[in-house]
Design a protein around this motif. Structure first.
Motif, mmCIF file in Angstrom:
data_model
loop_
_atom_site.group_PDB
_atom_site.id
_atom_site.type_symbol
_atom_site.label_atom_id
_atom_site.label_comp_id
_atom_site.label_asym_id
_atom_site.label_seq_id
_atom_site.Cartn_x
_atom_site.Cartn_y
_atom_site.Cartn_z
ATOM 1 N N LYS A 119 15.707 72.872 133.893
ATOM 2 C CA LYS A 119 15.514 71.670 133.085
ATOM 3 C C LYS A 119 16.147 71.820 131.707
ATOM 4 O O LYS A 119 16.791 70.892 131.199
ATOM 5 N N LYS A 120 15.967 72.976 131.102
ATOM 6 C CA LYS A 120 16.500 73.190 129.753
ATOM 7 C C LYS A 120 18.030 73.148 129.754
ATOM 8 O O LYS A 120 18.643 72.505 128.891
ATOM 9 N N VAL A 121 18.645 73.826 130.725
ATOM 10 C CA VAL A 121 20.111 73.853 130.784
ATOM 11 C C VAL A 121 20.654 72.461 131.091
ATOM 12 O O VAL A 121 21.618 71.995 130.467
ATOM 13 N N THR A 122 20.022 71.772 132.054
ATOM 14 C CA THR A 122 20.473 70.419 132.396
ATOM 15 C C THR A 122 20.325 69.479 131.206
ATOM 16 O O THR A 122 21.214 68.657 130.926
ATOM 17 N N ALA A 123 19.205 69.608 130.482
ATOM 18 C CA ALA A 123 18.975 68.757 129.313
ATOM 19 C C ALA A 123 20.019 69.015 128.230
ATOM 20 O O ALA A 123 20.497 68.074 127.578
ATOM 21 N N SER A 124 20.405 70.282 128.034
ATOM 22 C CA SER A 124 21.410 70.594 127.009
ATOM 23 C C SER A 124 22.765 69.989 127.372
ATOM 24 O O SER A 124 23.490 69.482 126.502
ATOM 25 N N ILE A 125 23.091 70.013 128.666
ATOM 26 C CA ILE A 125 24.359 69.408 129.102
ATOM 27 C C ILE A 125 24.313 67.898 128.917
ATOM 28 O O ILE A 125 25.270 67.280 128.423
ATOM 29 N N LEU A 126 23.189 67.274 129.298
ATOM 30 C CA LEU A 126 23.053 65.823 129.141
ATOM 31 C C LEU A 126 23.083 65.424 127.670
ATOM 32 O O LEU A 126 23.686 64.403 127.308
ATOM 33 N N ASP A 127 22.433 66.217 126.815
ATOM 34 C CA ASP A 127 22.461 65.922 125.374
ATOM 35 C C ASP A 127 23.890 65.960 124.844
ATOM 36 O O ASP A 127 24.292 65.102 124.042
ATOM 37 N N PHE A 128 24.639 66.967 125.285
ATOM 38 C CA PHE A 128 26.031 67.064 124.831
ATOM 39 C C PHE A 128 26.840 65.860 125.299
ATOM 40 O O PHE A 128 27.623 65.280 124.533
ATOM 41 N N LEU A 129 26.645 65.464 126.567
ATOM 42 C CA LEU A 129 27.386 64.320 127.097
ATOM 43 C C LEU A 129 27.010 63.027 126.381
ATOM 44 O O LEU A 129 27.880 62.197 126.080
ATOM 45 N N MET A 130 25.710 62.850 126.092
ATOM 46 C CA MET A 130 25.277 61.648 125.388
ATOM 47 C C MET A 130 25.844 61.609 123.971
ATOM 48 O O MET A 130 26.307 60.566 123.498
ATOM 49 N N GLU A 131 25.814 62.757 123.304
ATOM 50 C CA GLU A 131 26.359 62.816 121.944
ATOM 51 C C GLU A 131 27.864 62.557 121.950
ATOM 52 O O GLU A 131 28.387 61.832 121.099
#
Length: 235
Positions: A119-131
Motif C-alpha cells: 500500500k505504501k509503495v503504491t500510494a507513493s507512485i500514485l502521489d507522484f503521478l497525481m502531482e
C-alpha cells in the motif's frame, strides 16, 4: 542536493500475458532506486553507489554515463528494446531490458525485491503521478494562455502590417502622381524656353526675308552692269 535528484515514472507494457507495470525511478548523481507496481503487488530496487560503480566498470562506462543510460531506458519504454520482469524466487523479480548498440546485443538486469508494504509503495507512485499530472495540467493552462496572448499579438501585427502596406501603396501612388505633374510642368517650361530662345535668335523673320531679297536684287543688278561694261569694251 535536492536539485540533483530527478524522478521518472514509466508505464511498462509487457503484453497481455505479463500485463502492465508502473516503474517510478529516483535518480541521484551516484545511485538510483526503483519502485514497481502492477496495481496490487509492489517491488523495490535500491542500487547502492558501490553496485552502480561496479556495473559501470563492467560496461566500461563512467558512473554518470551508466546512470544516464539507465534513466533513458527506465524513464520511457523505448521502441526496439526488449523488456522483461521475470520471477527470481521468493516473490522477487528481475527487471531486464535489452537493446542493440553497433550491432551488439546488450542486456541490463537488476534484481527487485518484494516490498513489505504494498500500500505504501503504491500510494507513493500514485502521489507522484497525481502531482506530475497537476504540474502538466498547470503547464498546459499556462501554455494555452500564452498561446492565446501570442495569437492576439500576431493578429494585431498582421492588421498593422496590412495597414502599412495600404499606406505604402497610397503614398507611392500619390508620389507618382506628383512626380508626373512636376515632370509635365517641367516639359511645358522647357518648350516655352525653347520658343522664347528661338524668337530671340530670329526676332524679325519677315525683315530677314526682305533683306535677303534686296541682297539678291543688288547682286543681279551688279552682274548686269558688269555685263554691259564688258560689251562696251569689246571691238
Amino acid at each position: 542536493m535536492e536539485d540533483s535528484i530527478k524522478h521518472s515514472c514509466m508505464r511498462l507494457d509487457l503484453g497481455s500475458k505479463d500485463g502492465v507495470f508502473y516503474i517510478m525511478g529516483t535518480w541521484l548523481p551516484s545511485r538510483f532506486s526503483l519502485s514497481i507496481t502492477d496495481g496490487l503487488r509492489t517491488w523495490t530496487c535500491n542500487a547502492s553507489e558501490e553496485e552502480v560503480e561496479n556495473r559501470a566498470n563492467q560496461w566500461d562506462q563512467l558512473v554518470s554515463e551508466y546512470l544516464e543510460t539507465a534513466e533513458h531506458y527506465l524513464g520511457f519504454q523505448q521502441p526496439g528494446s526488449v523488456y522483461a520482469f521475470t520471477p527470481a524466487g521468493d516473490e522477487n523479480r528481475r527487471l531486464s531490458w535489452a537493446y542493440e548498440k553497433q550491432g551488439t546485443k546488450l542486456e541490463w538486469r537488476w534484481k527487485c525485491e518484494k516490498s513489505s508494504d504494498d500500500k505504501k509503495v503504491t500510494a507513493s507512485i500514485l502521489d507522484f503521478l497525481m502531482e506530475a499530472n497537476t504540474r502538466l495540467s498547470d503547464e498546459v493552462v499556462r501554455n494555452t494562455r500564452s498561446f492565446e496572448r501570442m495569437k492576439v499579438e500576431a493578429e494585431k501585427c498582421l492588421a498593422q502590417s496590412e495597414r502599412f502596406n495600404i499606406d505604402k501603396a497610397e503614398f507611392e501612388s500619390a508620389a507618382y502622381a506628383k512626380f508626373v505633374a512636376v515632370l509635365n510642368s517641367k516639359k511645358m517650361k522647357l518648350r516655352d524656353l525653347r520658343d522664347r530662345l528661338s524668337k530671340t535668335e530670329h526676332p524679325h523673320p519677315g525683315k530677314l526675308a526682305q533683306d535677303e531679297d534686296d541682297s539678291s536684287e543688288k547682286t543681279q543688278a551688279f552682274n548686269g552692269e558688269s555685263d554691259k561694261s564688258e560689251n562696251s569694251k569689246a571691238p
